[in-house]
Design a protein around this motif. Structure first.
Motif, mmCIF file in Angstrom:
data_model
loop_
_atom_site.group_PDB
_atom_site.id
_atom_site.type_symbol
_atom_site.label_atom_id
_atom_site.label_comp_id
_atom_site.label_asym_id
_atom_site.label_seq_id
_atom_site.Cartn_x
_atom_site.Cartn_y
_atom_site.Cartn_z
ATOM 1 N N LEU A 106 -0.790 1.959 -12.101
ATOM 2 C CA LEU A 106 -0.817 1.685 -10.661
ATOM 3 C C LEU A 106 -1.198 0.228 -10.375
ATOM 4 O O LEU A 106 -0.521 -0.463 -9.599
ATOM 5 C CB LEU A 106 -1.811 2.632 -9.973
ATOM 6 C CG LEU A 106 -1.961 2.434 -8.470
ATOM 7 C CD1 LEU A 106 -0.658 2.751 -7.760
ATOM 8 C CD2 LEU A 106 -3.075 3.303 -7.917
ATOM 9 N N THR A 133 2.277 6.394 -7.039
ATOM 10 C CA THR A 133 1.221 7.190 -7.670
ATOM 11 C C THR A 133 1.549 8.676 -7.571
ATOM 12 O O THR A 133 1.434 9.418 -8.557
ATOM 13 C CB THR A 133 -0.136 6.919 -6.984
ATOM 14 O OG1 THR A 133 -0.326 5.515 -6.924
ATOM 15 C CG2 THR A 133 -1.273 7.555 -7.745
ATOM 16 N N LEU A 134 1.969 9.089 -6.373
ATOM 17 C CA LEU A 134 2.308 10.510 -6.175
ATOM 18 C C LEU A 134 3.517 10.881 -7.041
ATOM 19 O O LEU A 134 3.534 11.935 -7.682
ATOM 20 C CB LEU A 134 2.597 10.791 -4.693
ATOM 21 C CG LEU A 134 1.379 10.675 -3.760
ATOM 22 C CD1 LEU A 134 1.808 10.832 -2.304
ATOM 23 C CD2 LEU A 134 0.325 11.726 -4.110
ATOM 24 N N SER A 183 2.613 1.707 -3.318
ATOM 25 C CA SER A 183 1.628 2.101 -4.340
ATOM 26 C C SER A 183 1.318 3.590 -4.251
ATOM 27 O O SER A 183 1.267 4.293 -5.271
ATOM 28 C CB SER A 183 0.328 1.323 -4.175
ATOM 29 O OG SER A 183 0.579 -0.024 -4.069
ATOM 30 N N ILE A 184 1.098 4.064 -3.020
ATOM 31 C CA ILE A 184 0.779 5.487 -2.834
ATOM 32 C C ILE A 184 1.965 6.348 -3.263
ATOM 33 O O ILE A 184 1.808 7.334 -3.995
ATOM 34 C CB ILE A 184 0.390 5.781 -1.352
ATOM 35 C CG1 ILE A 184 -0.954 5.129 -1.038
ATOM 36 C CG2 ILE A 184 0.323 7.282 -1.087
ATOM 37 C CD1 ILE A 184 -1.331 5.124 0.426
ATOM 38 N N LEU A 185 3.150 5.957 -2.835
ATOM 39 C CA LEU A 185 4.360 6.719 -3.205
ATOM 40 C C LEU A 185 4.554 6.763 -4.717
ATOM 41 O O LEU A 185 4.854 7.815 -5.289
ATOM 42 C CB LEU A 185 5.593 6.083 -2.553
ATOM 43 C CG LEU A 185 5.912 6.539 -1.138
ATOM 44 C CD1 LEU A 185 7.113 5.769 -0.600
ATOM 45 C CD2 LEU A 185 6.194 8.035 -1.080
ATOM 46 N N LEU A 195 0.839 -1.200 0.000
ATOM 47 C CA LEU A 195 0.000 0.000 0.000
ATOM 48 C C LEU A 195 0.874 1.249 0.000
ATOM 49 O O LEU A 195 0.647 2.195 -0.761
ATOM 50 C CB LEU A 195 -0.931 -0.005 1.222
ATOM 51 C CG LEU A 195 -1.903 1.152 1.339
ATOM 52 C CD1 LEU A 195 -2.880 1.195 0.176
ATOM 53 C CD2 LEU A 195 -2.690 1.074 2.650
ATOM 54 N N GLY A 196 1.911 1.241 0.870
ATOM 55 C CA GLY A 196 2.816 2.390 0.960
ATOM 56 C C GLY A 196 3.530 2.651 -0.359
ATOM 57 O O GLY A 196 3.552 3.787 -0.848
#
Lengths: 92, 290
Positions: free
Chosen positions: B205, B165-166, B161-163, B158-159
């Motif tokens: 993603l 994406t940003l 993936s978020i990084l 999850l971490g």
């Protein structure tokens, strides 16, 4: 319905949702397992625990550990009805 | 009425079935052969000054067309849209067909209407829908690779993936999107400029998550084929990204690096579908367990 029959039906059904007709093809290759899928009739010839284990191994050969997880989830509601020594190793 | 005795009829049916399987097997190698041919052509154009840059650009999407056809044939063997894995292959095939259609429409505007870059046109709908088809494809593939509710397990996924994406959003904005958001030609241009990277971000993603989760398939014969499919998806993203980048910076040329990346993306997708079909074929031919 016999618990092993229920286990096999649940496994094939769940695998069918993932890999379609290949699920049934693979099940029909398991020695000692006769599948009449349209009527949901399952016949065993031999040790049921080993036969179910072989069935899971057929799917495991395709998608590895993922396939085993799918089988475990599929039978989670019924497997507790079996005595622990009869539970296939891959489902423990 | 004359009819064959049942055993002879059965043999004829088996023969025709075998011939059809053989022709299918040959067809599965066609896009790979095309990939090799197009790669050689690209090298000749770029290093030996062969002509025909425009012909290259207007025709290499034939790899996508042939791959989409064999993809649908392969997907049918897995239940097509009735099963998760069949749907994954099916949506990839639809996406590839939409890529071909988009290229074809752009080629029409260039060849028939004599407009070099007819942007936007109806071909853009096809290209945008490609992103939707690929997103649905990876979504279904993820449902094969990970089981209910475990998409982001372990939590590090999850971490990451978020990084990612940003990071991707920042890279897209800085590289070209800031130029396209305030398009002087009007709102429809600005909207399209935004839509492309926005839709593409979804399949990127999901693809990254699927790559991180693919190790769950270790021990399975399908691991290699699915890995190649996910790499092809990332190469497709690289192609889309580089096309937008080169378009905004006016560095795009026919049969240039961008067309090479697209050629590789389609070829890798063809390779993954071939591998999937080979695995299925081998598994079908193998004996059962005792």
């Amino acid at each position: 319905m016999d618990v092993f029959t229920e286990v096999v039906i649940r496994i094939i059904k769940e695998q069918e949702a993932i890999i379609g007709p290949v699920a049934l093809e693979q099940a029909r290759k398991v020695g000692g397992l006769k599948v009449d899928w349209p009527n949901h009739k399952i016949e065993f010839e031999g040790d049921k625990t080993k036969i179910v284990e072989s069935l899971i191994e057929q799917y495991q050969a395709l998608f590895g550990q993922t396939s085993v997880e799918v089988c475990r989830e599929a039978v989670s509601g019924v497997i507790a009805q079996l005595p622990s020594q009869q539970v296939p190793a891959l489902l423990r | 009425m004359f009819s064959y005795p049942s055993n002879i009829k059965c043999r004829y049916e088996d023969d025709s079935k075998m011939k059809s399987t053989k022709s299918q097997n040959v067809a599965f190698y066609l896009p790979i052969a095309m990939l090799v041919g197009y790669l050689a052509w690209w090298v000749l154009i770029n290093y030996f000054e062969w002509p025909d840059r425009d012909n290259y650009t207007d025709s290499y999407s034939l790899i996508a067309l042939t791959t989409s056809v064999i993809g649908l044939v392969a997907a049918k063997k897995w239940g097509l849209f009735k099963s998760k894995f069949g749907a994954a292959i099916g949506y990839f095939s639809v996406g590839l067909f939409l890529q071909f259609l988009g290229h074809l429409i752009y080629a029409y505007y260039f060849r028939v209407q004599n407009i070099e870059l007819a942007y936007p046109n109806v071909g853009d709908i096809s290209f945008l829908l490609t992103g939707v088809a690929y997103t649905l494809a990876v979504y279904n593939l993820l449902r094969v690779v990970v089981y209910k509710g475990s998409t982001f397990k372990p939590r590090i996924i999850l971490g990451v993936s978020i990084l990612l994406t940003l990071g991707l959003a920042w890279l897209v904005y800085e590289s070209f999107l800031k130029l396209g958001l305030h398009d002087e030609r009007g709102f429809i241009y600005s909207l399209l400029n935004f839509s492309y990277p926005f839709i593409q971000a979804f399949y990127f993603l999901l693809g990254v998550i699927a790559i991180m989760q693919a190790k769950r398939m270790s021990g399975g014969k399908m691991l290699g084929a699915v890995s190649v499919m996910l790499v092809a998806l990332m190469v497709q993203y690289a192609a889309d990204f580089s096309f937008l980048y080169q378009s905004y910076h006016e560095t795009w040329v026919a049969a240039g690096t961008n067309d090479l990346i697209y050629t590789l993306a389609y070829g890798l997708m063809a390779l993954s579908i071939l591998m999937i079909d080979r695995v299925r074929h081998n598994v079908a031919a193998a004996g059962g367990t005792q």
